[in-house]
Design a protein around this motif. Structure first.
Motif, PDB file in Angstrom:
ATOM      1  N   ARG A   1      46.025  36.882  36.073  1.00 40.08           N
ATOM      2  CA  ARG A   1      47.103  36.810  37.068  1.00 40.08           C
ATOM      3  C   ARG A   1      46.807  37.781  38.216  1.00 40.08           C
ATOM      4  O   ARG A   1      46.347  37.382  39.265  1.00 40.08           O
ATOM      5  N   ASP A   2      46.944  39.092  37.995  1.00 41.68           N
ATOM      6  CA  ASP A   2      46.673  40.038  39.091  1.00 41.68           C
ATOM      7  C   ASP A   2      45.179  39.998  39.448  1.00 41.68           C
ATOM      8  O   ASP A   2      44.808  40.058  40.619  1.00 41.68           O
TER       9      ASP A   2
ATOM     10  N   HIS B   1      51.641  49.874  35.081  1.00 44.05           N
ATOM     11  CA  HIS B   1      50.887  48.829  35.792  1.00 44.05           C
ATOM     12  C   HIS B   1      50.372  49.519  37.055  1.00 44.05           C
ATOM     13  O   HIS B   1      51.081  49.601  38.058  1.00 44.05           O
TER      14      HIS B   1
ATOM     15  N   HIS C   1      47.724  50.426  40.168  1.00 47.50           N
ATOM     16  CA  HIS C   1      46.667  49.928  41.070  1.00 47.50           C
ATOM     17  C   HIS C   1      45.791  51.097  41.503  1.00 47.50           C
ATOM     18  O   HIS C   1      46.183  52.267  41.441  1.00 47.50           O
TER      19      HIS C   1
ATOM     20  N   ASN D   1      43.025  46.923  39.552  1.00 46.62           N
ATOM     21  CA  ASN D   1      43.994  47.453  38.575  1.00 46.62           C
ATOM     22  C   ASN D   1      43.266  48.411  37.625  1.00 46.62           C
ATOM     23  O   ASN D   1      42.049  48.527  37.671  1.00 46.62           O
TER      24      ASN D   1
HETATM   25 ZN    ZN Z   1      49.874  44.405  40.354  1.00 42.25          ZN
END
Ligand code: ZN
Ligand code: KIV
Length: 497
Positions: free
Chosen positions: A13-14, A202, A204, A238
């Motif tokens: 997804r990301d 989560h 980055h 990420n």
């Molecule tokens: Zn993200």
């Protein structure tokens, strides 16, 4: 006894949001199965409202994997949640991940709203998602820049509304590790009912602190972390799954553990890199080509005496097979299939035949074929669908002469030829090609990388071009550096036309 940290993988997804890294559904299933073998707890399979392709991937991944929870992303919007729930209908364990921006920047500029209104929308979204599934994760987007007191109110309210997991993303990668750790600690100490939910990180990597921030979050009470293979993801990426798994394994004093089968780390890293055409930087922690290569004399001497002098991780623990078989032109289909199996790549008979044909061709021009070479062949199957194909190419260059190239193209069945000079063989070939296609695109990025070793190595070319304000990515691989470059350029042009 160690406490368990849940690994939530968002490569599909990301990670997949990275321009040029898009996978088709079959490739996504391959990655999902590799993640299952790796031992991840939750697979974020896509953002169903974003495209029919994403919707379909969530459906197919839900059918394909057995034990990990499959998660679908949504905004705090009813139609997003409806679609996420529908996409998850075959999941043995399904989770809806819904949320909204909570920083003042998001509230003011993105939603033109107020803190109170956003809090209400958050609660409504969680309650709405709960109609479909028991397992609902809420994300407070840009939590990294959200005022802690307000964030605590939001977290408390969504837990009351039924959120089983609350995600605290450092969306912009802004936080310092101390600050992020303190944020999680603040929530653990100030939110009523915090133990009814799992707190997730989560992070980055915009300032290179994603892993440090994730660790700070875990050390202060978070028990889920959202990560990607090779740290791929929006912008600078990420948190890398392999880094967290190995930090927790190497630091025996930290009373936390994951379910990751670390021996699957390297094969999974290579699979994702080859399917996504996304090179792994050589000095990347854990999975880079140089991560275990000691080049200085002092280090080599120490490692030969005892690996523990300079190695904190045994390469075998992350699945680097130092005795891996090298294939040659005499290797059969079974050997090829075996090496692909080791990397979690399962091909049907027809695809295996195709890859074997390409393997034999490569083995004609290269003495030893390594795992990275065959992963490249297994991943590179898009050429046959191209409208523009290179029939032949001849480029001449050298010292004291002007580089010149001639090229033959097949454009939807029609044949064209042209010749040109340039400041090198690649430039000359592209100039010849431009005479036929009459399109001038700007090359923004042009990366050439060897796959394994030796002067007969297979080389990969990644190219980014710009045409009428839009960006396109192309990829080529060949033992011939000029051919690989032109293939990458033609890949871009095919995407434009
Ligand atoms: Zn993200
Ligand atoms: O970075 C982020 O905030 C996200 C959310 C959608 C979870 O990816």
């Amino acid at each position: 006894m160690n406490e368990r940290v849940y690994i939530f993988d968002t490569t599909l997804r990301d990670g997949e949001q990275v321009p040029g890294c898009q996978l088709n559904t079959v490739e996504k299933i391959q990655v999902a199965k590799a993640l299952e073998l790796l031992g991840v707890d939750i697979i974020e399979a896509g953002f169903p409202i974003s495209s029919p392709g994403d919707f379909n991937s969530v459906v197919e991944i839900s059918k394909a994997v057995t034990w990990p929870t499959v998660c679908a992303l949504s905004r705090a919007v009813e139609k997003d949640i409806d679609l996420a729930a529908e996409a998850l209908k075959y999941a043995k364990r399904g989770r809806i991940h819904t949320g909204i921006g909570t920083s003042d920047e998001h509230i003011r500029y993105k939603f033109n709203s107020t803190r109170e209104e956003v809090l209400e929308r958050a609660v409504r979204a969680v309650k709405y998602a709960k109609k479909y599934v028991e397992d609902v994760e809420f994300y407070a987007e840009d939590a990294g820049r959200t005022d802690n007191e307000y964030l605590a109110r939001v977290v408390e309210a969504v837990i009351k509304a039924g959120a089983t997991v609350v995600n605290i993303p450092d969306t912009t990668g802004y936080c310092l590790p101390d600050e992020f750790g303190a944020k999680i600690k603040y929530l653990m100490e100030h939110v009523d009912g915090i133990h009814k939910a799992v707190i997730s990180t989560h992070c980055h990597n915009d300032l290179g602190m994603a892993t440090a921030n994730t660790m700070a979050g875990l050390l202060n009470g978070a028990r889920q972390c959202e990560v990607t293979i090779n740290g791929i993801g929006e912008r600078a990426g990420n948190t890398a799954l392999e880094e967290i798994a190995m930090i927790l394994k190497a630091h025996k004093g930290i009373p936390l553990e994951t379910n990751i089968n670390t021996k699957r780390i390297f094969p999974t890293s290579r699979l994702v890199s080859s399917l996504m055409n996304m090179p792994v930087q050589p000095n990347k922690a854990i999975v880079g080509k140089n991560a275990f290569a000691h080049s200085s004399g002092i280090h080599q001497d120490g490692v030969l005496k005892n690996a523990q002098t300079y190695e904190i991780i045994d390469p075998n623990d992350v699945g680097i097979d130092t005795n891996s078989i090298v294939l040659t032109a005499r290797s059969g289909r079974a050997a090829l299939k075996y090496r692909l199996d080791v990397h979690g790549v399962k091909l049907d008979e027809k695809k295996l035949d195709e890859v074997y044909e390409q393997f034999l061709r490569l083995a004609d021009s290269k003495k030893e074929i390594h795992d990275d070479d065959i992963l490249m062949l297994a991943g590179a199957d898009r050429a046959s669908e191209r409208r523009i194909k290179v029939d032949w190419l001849q480029a001449t260059s050298g010292i004291g002469m002007k580089p010149v190239a001639s090229i033959g193209l097949d454009i939807a069945g029609e044949k064209f030829e042209a010749a040109a000079t340039g400041n090198g063989p690649v430039d000359a070939s592209i100039n010849a090609l431009r005479q036929i296609i009459r399109r001038h695109v700007t090359i923004n990025e042009f990366t050439i990388q060897g796959v394994s070793k030796g002067s007969d190595d297979l080389c990969k070319v990644h190219m980014q071009v710009e045409n009428e304000g839009r960006i396109y990515y192309g990829f080529g691989a060949s033992t011939d550096i000029v051919t690989a470059s032109i293939e990458a350029y033609v890949d871009c042009i095919n995407k434009i036309v």
